[in-house]
Design a protein around this motif. Structure first.
Motif, PDB file in Angstrom:
ATOM      1  N   PHE A  56       0.806  -1.214   0.000  1.00 31.13           N
ATOM      2  CA  PHE A  56       0.000   0.000   0.000  1.00 31.13           C
ATOM      3  C   PHE A  56       0.848   1.277   0.000  1.00 31.13           C
ATOM      4  CE2 PHE A  56      -3.345   2.838   1.866  1.00 31.13           C
ATOM      5  CZ  PHE A  56      -4.274   2.659   0.863  1.00 31.13           C
ATOM      6  N   TYR A  57       2.146   1.157   0.231  1.00 28.83           N
ATOM      7  CA  TYR A  57       3.002   2.333   0.358  1.00 28.83           C
ATOM      8  C   TYR A  57       3.364   2.918  -1.012  1.00 28.83           C
ATOM      9  CZ  TYR A  57       6.751   5.437   1.656  1.00 28.83           C
ATOM     10  OH  TYR A  57       7.532   6.550   1.813  1.00 28.83           O
ATOM     11  N   PRO A  58       3.067   4.216  -1.274  1.00 27.40           N
ATOM     12  CA  PRO A  58       3.268   4.809  -2.597  1.00 27.40           C
ATOM     13  C   PRO A  58       4.564   5.598  -2.769  1.00 27.40           C
ATOM     14  CG  PRO A  58       1.913   6.257  -1.282  1.00 27.40           C
ATOM     15  CD  PRO A  58       2.289   5.087  -0.399  1.00 27.40           C
ATOM     16  N   GLY A  59       5.614   5.249  -2.094  1.00 25.95           N
ATOM     17  CA  GLY A  59       6.853   6.022  -2.159  1.00 25.95           C
ATOM     18  C   GLY A  59       7.680   5.744  -3.404  1.00 25.95           C
ATOM     19  N   SER A  60       8.883   6.301  -3.401  1.00 29.45           N
ATOM     20  CA  SER A  60       9.824   6.054  -4.499  1.00 29.45           C
ATOM     21  C   SER A  60      10.350   4.624  -4.399  1.00 29.45           C
ATOM     22  CB  SER A  60      10.991   7.035  -4.413  1.00 29.45           C
ATOM     23  OG  SER A  60      11.775   6.745  -3.266  1.00 29.45           O
ATOM     24  N   THR A  61      11.026   4.177  -5.461  1.00 32.64           N
ATOM     25  CA  THR A  61      11.574   2.816  -5.471  1.00 32.64           C
ATOM     26  C   THR A  61      12.519   2.602  -4.295  1.00 32.64           C
ATOM     27  OG1 THR A  61      11.361   2.669  -7.868  1.00 32.64           O
ATOM     28  CG2 THR A  61      12.921   1.162  -6.831  1.00 32.64           C
ATOM     29  N   ALA A  62      13.376   3.579  -4.012  1.00 33.08           N
ATOM     30  CA  ALA A  62      14.329   3.447  -2.905  1.00 33.08           C
ATOM     31  C   ALA A  62      13.604   3.364  -1.566  1.00 33.08           C
ATOM     32  CB  ALA A  62      15.299   4.628  -2.908  1.00 33.08           C
TER      33      ALA A  62
END
Length: 199
Positions: free
Chosen positions: A69-75
Motif C-alpha cells: 500500500f506504500y506509494p513512495g519512491s523505489t528506494a
C-alpha cells in the motif's frame, strides 16, 4: 481489552495485551493491526507500523499489505521491504511467477502487489474470484483472503484510467463478499447498503 479497543484506547489495549501475554494474543494482534492503520503514510511512520506488526505472530501477510500500500519512491519502498523482511521490488515479479507456477495463487498475487507493476495482481486475482463464484461449491472463506489482499493495491495505481474495469470489478466483488461477511458477523444494518452498492 475489548472495552479499551471499542473506546479507541488502542495504545492502552496493546499494553494490556502485551502484559497478559499468550492469553490475549488474538486481541493484542487485532489491536496492533488497528494501531498500524492509524499511522500516517510518511516512511518513518511506516517503519513504526512495521515495528508494531512485527510484534504479531504470523505477521507475513500483514507486513506484505503494509508494503503493498506504500506509494513512495523505489528506494523508499525497497527500504520498507527490507525493514519488513521482504524482497526488493525487482525480485518480487520473479517470485510471483514462481509461486504461480507452483499453483500458489495467493503468494503470486501478494508478490505481484509488491512488484513494480502491482496492477497485474488485480487481473489474476479477479479472474480467480470470478471463476470460484461461477461454481456451486464456493465459500466466502475461499475468496475473501484474496479480495482482502487485492484491496491493498496502491491507490495511485488503482485510479489509473486503464484500470477502470478492474477497479469496478474489485469494488463489486468486495461489496458482495463484504455483505456476506457482515451477515455472518451480525452487522445486519450495513448489509442493505452493501448489496445496493454491489447491485
Amino acid at each position: 481489552m475489548a472495552g479499551l479497543i471499542r473506546g479507541n484506547e488502542l495504545e492502552l489495549a496493546a499494553c494490556v495485551g502485551l502484559v497478559l501475554g499468550d492469553a490475549a494474543n488474538q486481541s493484542t494482534a487485532y489491536c496492533l493491526e488497528l494501531l498500524k492503520g492509524g499511522i500516517p503514510v510518511v516512511l518513518s511512520r511506516r517503519a513504526l507500523s512495521a515495528d508494531l506488526l512485527q510484534m504479531i505472530p504470523d505477521n507475513h501477510v500483514l507486513l506484505a499489505k503494509l508494503c503493498a500500500f506504500y506509494p513512495g519512491s523505489t528506494a523508499e519502498i525497497n527500504q520498507l521491504h527490507h525493514r519488513c523482511g521482504l524482497p526488493p521490488l525487482d525480485e518480487c515479479k520473479a517470485l510471483a511467477e514462481e509461486a504461480a507456477g507452483e499453483g500458489d495463487l495467493f503468494s503470486a498475487v501478494k508478490f505481484l502487489l509488491l512488484s513494480p507493476e502491482p496492477e497485474e495482481a488485480l487481473q489474476r486475482g479477479i479472474d480467480f474470484v470470478k471463476e470460484q463464484l461461477s461454481g456451486s461449491d464456493w465459500t466466502v472463506d475461499g475468496v475473501q483472503p484474496i479480495l482482502d489482499l487485492m484491496s491493498y493495491i496502491r491507490t495511485d495505481r488503482l485510479v489509473l484510467t486503464r484500470l477502470t474495469q478492474a477497479r469496478s470489478e474489485l469494488l463489486i466483488l468486495c461489496g458482495y463478499v463484504g455483505a456476506l461477511l457482515a451477515i455472518r458477523r451480525n452487522y445486519r444494518s450495513i448489509v442493505p447498503a452493501l448489496y445496493e452498492y454491489t447491485r
